[in-house]
Design an enzyme around this catalytic site. Structure first.
Site, short mmCIF file in Angstrom:
data_model
loop_
_atom_site.label_atom_id
_atom_site.label_comp_id
_atom_site.label_asym_id
_atom_site.label_seq_id
_atom_site.Cartn_x
_atom_site.Cartn_y
_atom_site.Cartn_z
N TYR A 1 -39.82 56.13 43.42
CA TYR A 1 -38.42 56.40 43.82
C TYR A 1 -38.17 57.85 44.24
O TYR A 1 -39.06 58.67 44.14
CB TYR A 1 -37.41 55.86 42.82
CG TYR A 1 -37.34 56.42 41.42
CD1 TYR A 1 -37.92 57.62 41.03
CD2 TYR A 1 -36.62 55.71 40.46
CE1 TYR A 1 -37.81 58.09 39.74
CE2 TYR A 1 -36.50 56.18 39.15
CZ TYR A 1 -37.10 57.37 38.80
OH TYR A 1 -36.97 57.82 37.53
N GLU A 2 -37.00 58.09 44.77
CA GLU A 2 -36.64 59.40 45.35
C GLU A 2 -37.60 59.79 46.48
O GLU A 2 -37.92 60.96 46.64
CB GLU A 2 -36.61 60.49 44.27
CG GLU A 2 -35.59 60.29 43.18
CD GLU A 2 -34.18 60.08 43.69
OE1 GLU A 2 -33.89 60.49 44.84
OE2 GLU A 2 -33.37 59.49 42.97
N GLY A 3 -38.03 58.81 47.25
CA GLY A 3 -39.00 59.06 48.31
C GLY A 3 -40.40 58.89 47.75
O GLY A 3 -40.81 59.67 46.90
N ARG B 1 -35.48 65.04 43.58
CA ARG B 1 -36.94 65.01 43.70
C ARG B 1 -37.58 65.94 42.69
O ARG B 1 -38.57 65.59 42.05
CB ARG B 1 -37.34 65.38 45.12
CG ARG B 1 -37.07 64.24 46.05
CD ARG B 1 -37.31 64.54 47.50
NE ARG B 1 -37.13 63.29 48.26
CZ ARG B 1 -37.24 63.19 49.57
NH1 ARG B 1 -37.52 64.25 50.29
NH2 ARG B 1 -37.07 62.02 50.16
#
Lengths: 597, 248
Positions: A440-442, A296
């Site tokens: 992406y990545e949350g 993140r």
């Protein structure tokens, strides 16, 4: 005209050597090797690689994209060679554990390199970026045997790695994972299932690919508590370390997508592939989370990188493009028109980009330093404080940097006007490439929930103090300093507003969790603005001191002050509107019945 | 055989040069400095000679301010074995540089001294030739190919008429041209190793060299801004344009 990229060496050095004070940490293992001259040499040589090897294949890589043929993926022209240069240069092991052949340098230095790589060629950066995630998962959770087997070649970059989480029916909610892992008599597992959106899942740049796969062992508890993590190599690894038999995992297709086209986004099919458990059964998600936090931060840095290169190109265009006259009369009467740089609205856009990029760089590298301290400082109290800062800032950097990276790329395109909308100038690629970072990545919505729901209340509010205390101390220290008043006063006001909002939010959350959800994105932005205000005020203090002691480079420090001034007067004031919005509560957001949409 | 390579700290070739308002020189404050690109080529050539087994040691030399050690570190990271820093604060003129290199050549007895054909800051292009004269050894300038053959070197030179190949006895001075090779990218582990390689610091006085104040820079000015060109349709129009401007 193709885009250009110049590594922002002066600003990186300003942040590392002037903004961060590394002197107290020179005894720590990673820092003992990283003397200022070594850091400078690394940035210069790394920057050269980004400028001369990675950036020239950025536009062509986008144009050509990856291609899939019979389960094999070909990367665009020049990518194999560039990756080879990257690996031969030893860049892959920059921050990795020396025990496995890495250089063991601070994460801080790794983040600088990540920014430059992402700026030069976002797609290219995906391959080493994912490898590093896989490396970290094995390093932190793997057995000694697994480390010895996989880490040396992941460190050198001879092999690359992946993270296999998402499935067709589950992205954010990993509790729904269906991929199966059946235990075998020899202690291994048979992995079967389908994973999608796997970056670097298949390509032609390395001799082996080490997949890290989340799967469910039959009989495991439902939901996230029943997920385990496995190593699934593309080629089984022989005892001597050489790649052996082909494992039962293959790339079924690659996605057509908006941006990062030279990064292969793969659908991976696992058909009774041999997998090896990492860590304990059913503890896979926890293993993955250590990777995800780093990823993140990395995603925020990617967006910062794209913002930086977009800004550079917009500046060059604004100097060159002659169009209309300055509002108060021609500034270049001998030319057919003035460069668009003279127009206040163009300046507004460029200053917004600049204030984001330079502020974000300082915030990111400060967080990078805390990451290093969290991992290696001998004092438990320092480690904990540093860890709290990182935990708090991770969702902020992920969401704010990616939103602003996207905005910066769009503003850069706006400066280019129609010339930016067409393919030829390369600016629209920045807009497309950076867009995924918000997702992406949350997704950024998930980041906002993480901040409000998890990080704020964490340790009874103690985590939050890692931010509150230093900001408060800084404001107190500069109280009554007339030079600094124009920076400290707006910071102080926004900081008070943030604290009041936190207090209000805590109260509301107790009554109704939807209140937290409705406030979350605006709250994250508010928090980010105050954090940026803090780093800008600190940068301004340094610039003031340098100008006072007349140590040269007047232009550089005056630019810092001017940019800090812009942030304080033209960006930080957004915090007032955000606070007003947050206090409007969930009512207006949830006012419509779902059926009414 | 030892190889000696001289490298100079100059303003990076990507930097847009700005002249100081008082005309006393160009702005270097806060400007990115690098190894002279021609010297980088000389360094690369030395590495290739060593890698081919034709030399045992490479010594990088620079003459300049304290910060010029950054360029020596680059040379060491590229693969030089050790370095010599001749610390001088003033700008160095070609003759002084040649005298320094001569003194070092006497001391180190290299089989070849390699240096860029010119430095991109002042474009003097004289040091190599002067060194050959002072040292009383052959020179092969503007090299675009270097082949070693025992105690001789066959060097292809880029001259106005094309390419010329000459043979020189070693020890000799070789100055390098742009097309000789493409310098390698420095490897990260080598940057770390370079830190541990020795740099000897010395001075003009230690070497018994007298600075040559033969040249004085009286003024520095940017080149006049170029006027836009104009396309003409015919020879007649060209002639009348030239006449209008009083050029013929």
């Amino acid at each position: 005209m193709p885009t250009t990229y110049t590594a922002p060496l002066r600003d990186l050095k300003f942040v590392i050597h002037e903004f961060l004070d590394l002197a107290p940490y020179s005894e720590l293992p990673a820092f003992s090797e990283a003397s200022p001259d070594i850091i400078d040499a690394i940035l210069e040589e790394g920057g050269k690689l980004c400028e001369q090897v990675l950036h020239p294949i950025n536009m062509s890589g986008d144009e050509e994209g990856c291609s899939w043929n019979n389960h094999e993926v070909t990367t665009p022209k020049g990518f194999r060679e560039a990756y080879q240069t990257y690996v031969e240069g030893g860049w892959s092991g920059l921050t990795s554990d020396p025990e496995y052949g890495g250089q063991g340098l601070p994460h801080l230095v790794g983040l600088c390199m990540s920014e430059m790589i992402s700026a030069a060629n976002t797609s290219f950066g995906m391959y080493p970026g994912l490898s590093h995630g896989a490396w970290a998962a094995i390093h932190n959770h793997g057995s000694q045997e697994q480390k010895d087997k996989y880490l040396p070649k992941l460190t050198s970059g001879e092999w690359t790695g992946t993270m296999n989480l998402t499935e067709p029916h589950c992205g954010t909610d990993l509790g729904l994972i269906r991929t199966k892992a059946e235990p075998q008599d020899d202690g291994s597992y048979r992995i079967s299932g389908t994973k999608i959106w796997i970056s670097a899942g298949e390509h032609d740049m390395a001799e082996n690919i080490i997949h890290l796969v989340l799967a469910r062992i039959p009989g495991a508890p439902e939901g996230t508590k029943g997920i385990s993590l496995f190593i699934v190599p593309k080629y089984m690894v022989n005892d001597d370390g050489s790649p052996g038999e082909r494992n039962g995992v293959r790339c079924e297709s690659i996605e057509k997508k908006m941006g990062i086209k030279a990064s292969a986004t793969c659908e991976m099919g696992f058909d009774k592939a041999t997998g090896f458990l990492v860590g304990e059964e059913n503890k896979g998600l926890r293993c993955m989370f250590t990777m995800m936090n780093a990823a993140r931060l990395g995603t925020g840095i990617q967006a910062l990188g794209v913002g930086s290169v977009a800004y550079q190109n917009a500046v060059a265009f604004a100097h060159e493009r002659l169009q209309m006259r300055a509002l108060n009369g021609p500034q270049y009467p001998d030319k057919p028109a003035d460069p668009i740089m003279v127009h206040p609205d163009v300046r507004r856009m460029l200053m917004t980009c600049r204030a984001f990029v330079e502020g974000a760089r300082a915030l990111a590298l400060y967080t990078g330093l805390q990451l290093d301290l969290e991992h290696m400082h001998p004092d438990q109290a320092v480690r904990e404080k540093a860890g709290d800062w990182v935990a708090l800032m991770t969702p902020i950097i992920k969401a704010y940097f990616t939103d602003m990276g996207s905005e910066t790329a769009n503003l850069a395109m706006q400066v280019f006007g129609g010339s930016g909308y067409i393919r030829e100038t390369g600016v629209e690629q920045f807009v497309r490439d950076v867009r995924i970072t918000q997702i992406y990545e949350g997704t950024n919505g998930v980041q906002a929930l993480d901040l409000v729901g998890r990080k704020l209340p964490s340790k009874g509010g103690e985590t939050l103090n890692a931010f509150i205390e230093p900001v408060k101390a800084f404001i107190d220290e500069h109280q009554g300093d007339s030079d600094m008043a124009e920076f400290v006063e707006p910071l102080s006001e926004a900081f008070d507003g943030l604290q009041q909002t936190i207090h209000w939010l805590f109260g509301k959350m107790m009554e109704d969790r939807e209140e937290a959800g409705a406030a979350s994105s605006d709250f994250l932005r508010l928090f980010a603005l105050v954090a940026m205000g803090y780093v800008w005020a600190r940068q301004a203090a340094i610039a003031h001191a340098r100008l006072k002691d007349n140590s040269g480079e007047q232009g550089f420090y005056e630019s810092k002050l001017a940019t800090a001034r812009f942030f304080m007067t033209r960006m930080l004031p957004d915090s007032a509107g955000l606070m007003q919005r947050i206090r409007a509560g969930a009512g207006p957001v949830m006012g419509l019945d779902a059926e009414a949409f | 055989m030892k190889l000696m390579v001289s490298v100079k700290r100059v303003v990076d070739y990507n930097v847009r040069i700005q002249v100081k308002p008082d005309g006393s020189g160009v702005v270097t404050d806060g400007v990115k400095m690098s190894m002279n690109p021609f010297d980088e080529i000389a360094m690369e050539e030395a590495l290739r000679i060593k890698e081919a087994g034709n030399a045992e040691e490479i010594i990088a030399v620079t003459i300049g301010e304290q910060k010029a050690q950054e360029q020596l570190r680059t040379a060491l990271a590229m693969g030089a074995d050790r370095a010599i820093h001749v610390e001088v604060d003033e700008d160095i003129q070609p003759l002084t540089a040649a005298r320094v290199l001569k003194a070092l050549a006497d001391k180190e007895q290299p089989g070849m001294v390699l240096l860029g054909k010119q430095a991109i800051d002042d474009d003097q292009g004289q040091t190599g030739q002067m060194l050959a004269a002072l040292w009383d050894r052959p020179q092969a300038t503007f090299a675009s190919k270097v082949d070693l053959d025992g105690q001789k070197a066959k060097v292809t030179r880029e001259v106005d008429a094309g390419l010329e190949t000459i043979e020189v006895d070693l020890p000799a001075v070789v100055t390098t041209d742009l097309r000789l090779n493409e310098p390698r990218y420095v490897k990260l582990p080598d940057i770390m190793k370079a830190k541990k390689k020795p740099i000897d610091t010395t001075s003009l006085a230690d070497l018994g060299v007298e600075a040559a104040p033969g040249l004085k820079v009286t003024n520095t000015a940017p080149p006049p801004e170029r006027q836009g060109g104009k396309k003409v349709e015919s020879v007649d129009e060209l002639v009348s344009e030239l006449k209008n401007r009083g050029l013929i």
